[in-house]
Write a protein that holds these residues in place. Structure first.
Motif, short mmCIF file in Angstrom:
data_model
loop_
_atom_site.label_atom_id
_atom_site.label_comp_id
_atom_site.label_asym_id
_atom_site.label_seq_id
_atom_site.Cartn_x
_atom_site.Cartn_y
_atom_site.Cartn_z
N SER A 1 0.88 -1.02 -0.04
CA SER A 1 0.14 0.04 0.11
C SER A 1 0.87 1.01 0.06
O SER A 1 1.96 1.25 0.67
N SER A 2 0.41 2.30 -0.69
CA SER A 2 1.08 3.52 -0.48
C SER A 2 0.20 4.56 -0.26
O SER A 2 -1.06 4.51 -0.58
N ILE A 3 0.66 5.61 0.07
CA ILE A 3 -0.23 6.84 0.54
C ILE A 3 0.59 8.02 -0.17
O ILE A 3 1.75 8.15 -0.11
N LYS A 4 -0.22 8.90 -0.92
CA LYS A 4 0.44 10.18 -1.55
C LYS A 4 -0.46 11.42 -1.13
O LYS A 4 -1.70 11.30 -1.13
N VAL A 5 0.25 12.35 -0.95
CA VAL A 5 -0.21 13.56 -0.19
C VAL A 5 -0.35 14.53 -1.43
O VAL A 5 0.57 14.88 -1.94
N LEU A 6 -1.50 15.11 -1.86
CA LEU A 6 -1.32 16.17 -2.93
C LEU A 6 -2.15 17.41 -2.55
O LEU A 6 -2.83 17.64 -1.70
N GLY A 7 -1.57 18.33 -3.14
CA GLY A 7 -2.13 19.58 -2.98
C GLY A 7 -0.97 20.69 -2.52
O GLY A 7 0.09 20.36 -2.72
N PRO A 8 -1.33 21.90 -2.18
CA PRO A 8 -2.72 22.34 -1.67
C PRO A 8 -3.52 22.50 -3.14
O PRO A 8 -3.34 22.95 -4.03
N TYR A 9 -4.97 22.45 -3.00
CA TYR A 9 -5.99 22.77 -3.75
C TYR A 9 -7.22 23.92 -3.06
O TYR A 9 -7.19 23.47 -1.88
N TRP A 10 -7.67 24.57 -3.85
CA TRP A 10 -8.84 25.38 -3.50
C TRP A 10 -9.93 24.50 -3.26
O TRP A 10 -10.03 23.54 -3.96
N SER A 11 -11.07 24.91 -2.40
CA SER A 11 -12.06 24.34 -2.21
C SER A 11 -12.94 24.00 -3.45
O SER A 11 -13.23 22.87 -3.66
#
Length: 70
Positions: A17-27
């Motif tokens: 399993s892998s986890i990626k954190v993406l962003g920041p993004y606007w609402s």
């Protein structure tokens, strides 16, 4: 609705399993991703200085983003 910045945590299961954190993004961008089906129910979102919300938590997502992830 105010426009805040969000992070997205994408999880991929399986043996490795892998986890990626993406962003920041606007609402508005996160809402568009949810409505377009670009995010899956196993993914999570987090507003700036907030806590992680799994997209499977429909009522919480509807309250935070104003859209239904399903």
């Amino acid at each position: 609705m105010e426009d805040h910045q969000w992070l997205i945590r994408k999880r991929r299961g399986g043996l490795e399993s892998s986890i990626k954190v993406l962003g920041p993004y606007w609402s508005t961008q996160v809402r568009e991703m949810v409505l377009a089906g670009a995010l899956e129910l196993e993914d999570e979102v987090c507003v700036e200085n907030g806590y992680w919300i799994g997209l499977h938590e429909r009522e919480e997502v509807k309250h935070a983003l104003g859209v239904d992830p399903i």
